[in-house]
Design a protein around this motif. Structure first.
Motif, PDB file in Angstrom:
ATOM      1  N   THR A  72       0.840  -1.192   0.000  1.00 10.09           N
ATOM      2  CA  THR A  72       0.000   0.000   0.000  1.00 10.09           C
ATOM      3  C   THR A  72       0.873   1.239   0.000  1.00 10.09           C
ATOM      4  O   THR A  72       1.829   1.339   0.763  1.00 10.09           O
ATOM      5  N   VAL A  73       0.545   2.181  -0.873  1.00 10.77           N
ATOM      6  CA  VAL A  73       1.350   3.398  -1.005  1.00 10.77           C
ATOM      7  C   VAL A  73       0.437   4.581  -1.294  1.00 10.77           C
ATOM      8  O   VAL A  73      -0.653   4.421  -1.864  1.00 10.77           O
ATOM      9  N   THR A  74       0.876   5.757  -0.875  1.00  9.76           N
ATOM     10  CA  THR A  74       0.159   6.999  -1.174  1.00  9.76           C
ATOM     11  C   THR A  74       0.939   7.775  -2.223  1.00  9.76           C
ATOM     12  O   THR A  74       2.136   8.027  -2.062  1.00  9.76           O
ATOM     13  N   PHE A  75       0.271   8.148  -3.304  1.00  6.01           N
ATOM     14  CA  PHE A  75       0.915   8.864  -4.401  1.00  6.01           C
ATOM     15  C   PHE A  75       0.851  10.369  -4.165  1.00  6.01           C
ATOM     16  O   PHE A  75       0.104  10.839  -3.293  1.00  6.01           O
ATOM     17  N   PRO A  76       1.633  11.147  -4.914  1.00  3.22           N
ATOM     18  CA  PRO A  76       1.678  12.590  -4.680  1.00  3.22           C
ATOM     19  C   PRO A  76       0.327  13.288  -4.724  1.00  3.22           C
ATOM     20  O   PRO A  76       0.124  14.299  -4.034  1.00  3.22           O
ATOM     21  N   ASN A  77      -0.606  12.780  -5.525  1.00  2.22           N
ATOM     22  CA  ASN A  77      -1.920  13.425  -5.604  1.00  2.22           C
ATOM     23  C   ASN A  77      -2.847  13.028  -4.465  1.00  2.22           C
ATOM     24  O   ASN A  77      -4.004  13.437  -4.428  1.00  2.22           O
ATOM     25  N   GLY A  78      -2.343  12.212  -3.514  1.00  2.00           N
ATOM     26  CA  GLY A  78      -3.140  11.791  -2.368  1.00  2.00           C
ATOM     27  C   GLY A  78      -3.839  10.466  -2.542  1.00  2.00           C
ATOM     28  O   GLY A  78      -4.415   9.929  -1.582  1.00  2.00           O
ATOM     29  N   TYR A  79      -3.818   9.924  -3.756  1.00  2.00           N
ATOM     30  CA  TYR A  79      -4.482   8.636  -4.011  1.00  2.00           C
ATOM     31  C   TYR A  79      -3.722   7.526  -3.290  1.00  2.00           C
ATOM     32  O   TYR A  79      -2.519   7.355  -3.481  1.00  2.00           O
ATOM     33  N   ARG A  80      -4.425   6.760  -2.470  1.00  2.00           N
ATOM     34  CA  ARG A  80      -3.812   5.685  -1.694  1.00  2.00           C
ATOM     35  C   ARG A  80      -4.399   4.354  -2.160  1.00  2.00           C
ATOM     36  O   ARG A  80      -5.627   4.190  -2.223  1.00  2.00           O
ATOM     37  N   ALA A  81      -3.531   3.424  -2.507  1.00  2.20           N
ATOM     38  CA  ALA A  81      -4.023   2.160  -3.061  1.00  2.20           C
ATOM     39  C   ALA A  81      -2.966   1.083  -2.932  1.00  2.20           C
ATOM     40  O   ALA A  81      -1.789   1.352  -2.631  1.00  2.20           O
ATOM     41  N   LYS A  82      -3.402  -0.139  -3.155  1.00  6.76           N
ATOM     42  CA  LYS A  82      -2.462  -1.254  -3.209  1.00  6.76           C
ATOM     43  C   LYS A  82      -1.845  -1.311  -4.602  1.00  6.76           C
ATOM     44  O   LYS A  82      -2.535  -1.156  -5.602  1.00  6.76           O
ATOM     45  N   THR A  83      -0.540  -1.540  -4.634  1.00  4.29           N
ATOM     46  CA  THR A  83       0.159  -1.724  -5.900  1.00  4.29           C
ATOM     47  C   THR A  83       0.600  -3.179  -6.003  1.00  4.29           C
ATOM     48  O   THR A  83       0.815  -3.847  -4.987  1.00  4.29           O
ATOM     49  N   TYR A  84       0.737  -3.662  -7.253  1.00  3.54           N
ATOM     50  CA  TYR A  84       0.983  -5.088  -7.486  1.00  3.54           C
ATOM     51  C   TYR A  84       2.172  -5.271  -8.437  1.00  3.54           C
ATOM     52  O   TYR A  84       2.425  -4.445  -9.307  1.00  3.54           O
ATOM     53  N   ARG A  85       2.833  -6.377  -8.297  1.00  4.76           N
ATOM     54  CA  ARG A  85       4.037  -6.645  -9.072  1.00  4.76           C
ATOM     55  C   ARG A  85       3.772  -6.600 -10.579  1.00  4.76           C
ATOM     56  O   ARG A  85       2.738  -7.062 -11.051  1.00  4.76           O
ATOM     57  N   PHE A  86       4.754  -6.047 -11.289  1.00  3.54           N
ATOM     58  CA  PHE A  86       4.736  -6.131 -12.750  1.00  3.54           C
ATOM     59  C   PHE A  86       6.173  -6.142 -13.233  1.00  3.54           C
ATOM     60  O   PHE A  86       7.109  -5.780 -12.503  1.00  3.54           O
ATOM     61  N   ASP A  87       6.350  -6.566 -14.477  1.00  4.22           N
ATOM     62  CA  ASP A  87       7.686  -6.765 -15.026  1.00  4.22           C
ATOM     63  C   ASP A  87       8.167  -5.511 -15.745  1.00  4.22           C
ATOM     64  O   ASP A  87       7.440  -4.936 -16.562  1.00  4.22           O
ATOM     65  N   THR A  88       9.388  -5.105 -15.448  1.00  2.43           N
ATOM     66  CA  THR A  88      10.034  -3.999 -16.136  1.00  2.43           C
ATOM     67  C   THR A  88      11.539  -4.173 -16.004  1.00  2.43           C
ATOM     68  O   THR A  88      12.015  -4.688 -14.984  1.00  2.43           O
ATOM     69  N   PRO A  89      12.323  -3.806 -17.025  1.00  2.00           N
ATOM     70  CA  PRO A  89      13.765  -4.038 -16.989  1.00  2.00           C
ATOM     71  C   PRO A  89      14.495  -3.356 -15.838  1.00  2.00           C
ATOM     72  O   PRO A  89      15.629  -3.737 -15.518  1.00  2.00           O
ATOM     73  N   ASP A  90      13.877  -2.338 -15.219  1.00  2.00           N
ATOM     74  CA  ASP A  90      14.510  -1.675 -14.075  1.00  2.00           C
ATOM     75  C   ASP A  90      14.896  -2.694 -13.005  1.00  2.00           C
ATOM     76  O   ASP A  90      15.933  -2.553 -12.340  1.00  2.00           O
ATOM     77  N   GLN A  91      14.052  -3.713 -12.835  1.00  2.00           N
ATOM     78  CA  GLN A  91      14.297  -4.713 -11.787  1.00  2.00           C
ATOM     79  C   GLN A  91      15.486  -5.612 -12.108  1.00  2.00           C
ATOM     80  O   GLN A  91      15.997  -6.302 -11.230  1.00  2.00           O
ATOM     81  N   TRP A  92      15.912  -5.585 -13.368  1.00  2.00           N
ATOM     82  CA  TRP A  92      17.064  -6.401 -13.773  1.00  2.00           C
ATOM     83  C   TRP A  92      18.362  -5.599 -13.756  1.00  2.00           C
ATOM     84  O   TRP A  92      19.404  -6.084 -13.317  1.00  2.00           O
ATOM     85  N   THR A  93      18.303  -4.344 -14.226  1.00  2.00           N
ATOM     86  CA  THR A  93      19.547  -3.579 -14.329  1.00  2.00           C
ATOM     87  C   THR A  93      19.928  -2.853 -13.042  1.00  2.00           C
ATOM     88  O   THR A  93      21.116  -2.688 -12.762  1.00  2.00           O
ATOM     89  N   LEU A  94      18.949  -2.405 -12.242  1.00  2.00           N
ATOM     90  CA  LEU A  94      19.286  -1.659 -11.031  1.00  2.00           C
ATOM     91  C   LEU A  94      20.075  -2.489 -10.009  1.00  2.00           C
ATOM     92  O   LEU A  94      20.984  -1.954  -9.372  1.00  2.00           O
ATOM     93  N   PRO A  95      19.781  -3.776  -9.819  1.00  2.00           N
ATOM     94  CA  PRO A  95      20.641  -4.550  -8.915  1.00  2.00           C
ATOM     95  C   PRO A  95      22.091  -4.600  -9.379  1.00  2.00           C
ATOM     96  O   PRO A  95      23.011  -4.676  -8.555  1.00  2.00           O
ATOM     97  N   GLN A  96      22.299  -4.526 -10.697  1.00  2.00           N
ATOM     98  CA  GLN A  96      23.664  -4.521 -11.222  1.00  2.00           C
ATOM     99  C   GLN A  96      24.333  -3.164 -11.029  1.00  2.00           C
ATOM    100  O   GLN A  96      25.489  -3.086 -10.619  1.00  2.00           O
ATOM    101  N   SER A  97      23.605  -2.093 -11.298  1.00  2.00           N
ATOM    102  CA  SER A  97      24.213  -0.760 -11.277  1.00  2.00           C
ATOM    103  C   SER A  97      24.337  -0.183  -9.872  1.00  2.00           C
ATOM    104  O   SER A  97      25.261   0.590  -9.602  1.00  2.00           O
TER     105      SER A  97
END
Length: 354
Positions: free
Chosen positions: A194-219
């Motif tokens: 659960t996270v609150t976004f800058p506009n105040g919207y609060r909601a549950k977020t769910y996993r999704f695939d994006t290359p950031d999750q692969w390269t950031l652990p390396q960098s």
């Protein structure tokens, strides 16, 4: 005259890339390329300057054979790697923003880095790599990065290009993340936070695939990196969760259901803000625990933010930012651009960073 070839240059994202480049670099030659260049004529007239349109079909070998590009920005899917192959063989600098993680990994495994004659910037990360740029910059104040969590708020009123469908279609396909320095397979739309976004919207977020999750652990050497998404319509979010968890989506992946899937996933609006939250934990140089929160807001939407990312990648790759152009090689968004320039440029182009 050598020009920047924007594949998909008259599409939703490509047209904004072209507009930003023309505003920032009035004398830069641009070619808006695609299978239906007649659709680009109005935009060509609006942009003015050295701008033209060209017919390029990425489904055919050597799609750029009739052109002499200074560089390529690829804003359309390259399903057979014909664009990539031509960039490599002819030594054309390339910014590619179209590959999800497994395709990116497969692509890199097939490239002989020792024979490259030009830089290749793979920026298929979230919003052409700007999410990772902000995260990487934040970790520079840490001696040790432990956890990096990206949360995305996607508005159903936002603009979207048809190529976004391919990203979204993988909602039932498992992918690998790094957790405590170890790979772990996870499924999309699971393990909510659960996270609150800058506009105040609060909601549950769910996993999704994006290359950031692969390269950031390396960098960054982060122990754990994850990305999660939610939509600003709870009914739609619930529908996608149900389809993914019930197994129905796997059945819908059959070609006979292509139109139905596309109707479910691709209903772009006229525009809305795109909001991201990074939650980063680690230790400073004194060994004290630190909790960092970084937010990114683009009031013009996710397609504009993607266009900004593509422009920054191109500018730094070619040295249009005043720096030295990249040497031949493979680059990722968070380690390619000069961080200070990239962050300043984002804000100059209307992106809000906090």
């Amino acid at each position: 005259m050598q020009a920047i070839v924007i594949l998909g240059g008259y599409g939703v994202v490509g047209s904004q890339i072209a507009q930003i480049l023309r505003q920032s670099h009035p004398d830069l030659a641009l070619i808006l390329a695609g299978r239906n260049p007649q659709q680009a004529q109005q935009l060509v007239a609006e942009l003015g300057g050295p701008t033209s349109a060209a017919a390029v079909d990425v489904f055919k070998p050597q799609p750029l054979a009739e052109l002499q590009p200074r560089a390529i920005i690829n804003a359309v899917n390259d399903p057979h790697d014909y664009v990539l192959q031509e960039a490599v063989s002819r030594g054309i600098p390339l910014v590619d923003i179209t590959r999800w993680t497994s395709r990116l990994q497969q692509t890199l495994n097939g490239i002989d880095r020792n024979t490259l004659k030009a830089p290749l910037v793979f920026a298929s990360h979230w919003m052409a790599g700007l999410a990772s740029v902000v995260a990487f910059a934040a970790t520079q104040q840490l001696a040790q990065t432990e956890q990096m969590d990206l949360h995305v708020l996607f508005s159903l009123k936002d603009k979207a290009g048809p190529n976004s469908i391919e990203y979204m279609e993988h909602i039932a396909t498992p992918f690998t993340i790094t957790e405590k320095h170890q790979p772990r397979e996870v499924y999309p739309y699971t393990e909510p936070q659960t996270v609150t976004f800058p506009n105040g919207y609060r909601a549950k977020t769910y996993r999704f695939d994006t290359p950031d999750q692969w390269t950031l652990p390396q960098s960054t050497k982060a122990a754990s990196v994850s990305a999660r998404i939610t939509f600003d319509d709870r009914l739609t979010m619930g529908l996608l969760l149900g389809l993914a968890r019930s197994g129905v989506w796997k059945l819908l992946m059959h070609r006979r259901f292509d139109r139905l899937r596309h109707a479910l996933l691709y209903n772009p609006g006229k525009g809305a803000a795109h909001e991201l939250v990074w939650q980063i934990s680690g230790r400073d140089h004194a060994g004290k625990p630190q909790q960092l929160t970084k937010t990114i807001v683009d009031r013009q939407g996710q397609t504009h933010l993607t266009a900004v990312g593509a422009v920054i990648q191109l500018e730094t790759m070619l040295g249009l930012d005043g720096s030295q152009a990249f040497a031949p090689g493979i680059y990722f968004p968070e380690t390619a651009p000069k961080l200070a320039y990239a962050l300043g440029r984002m804000q100059q182009l209307g992106v809000e960073l906090n």
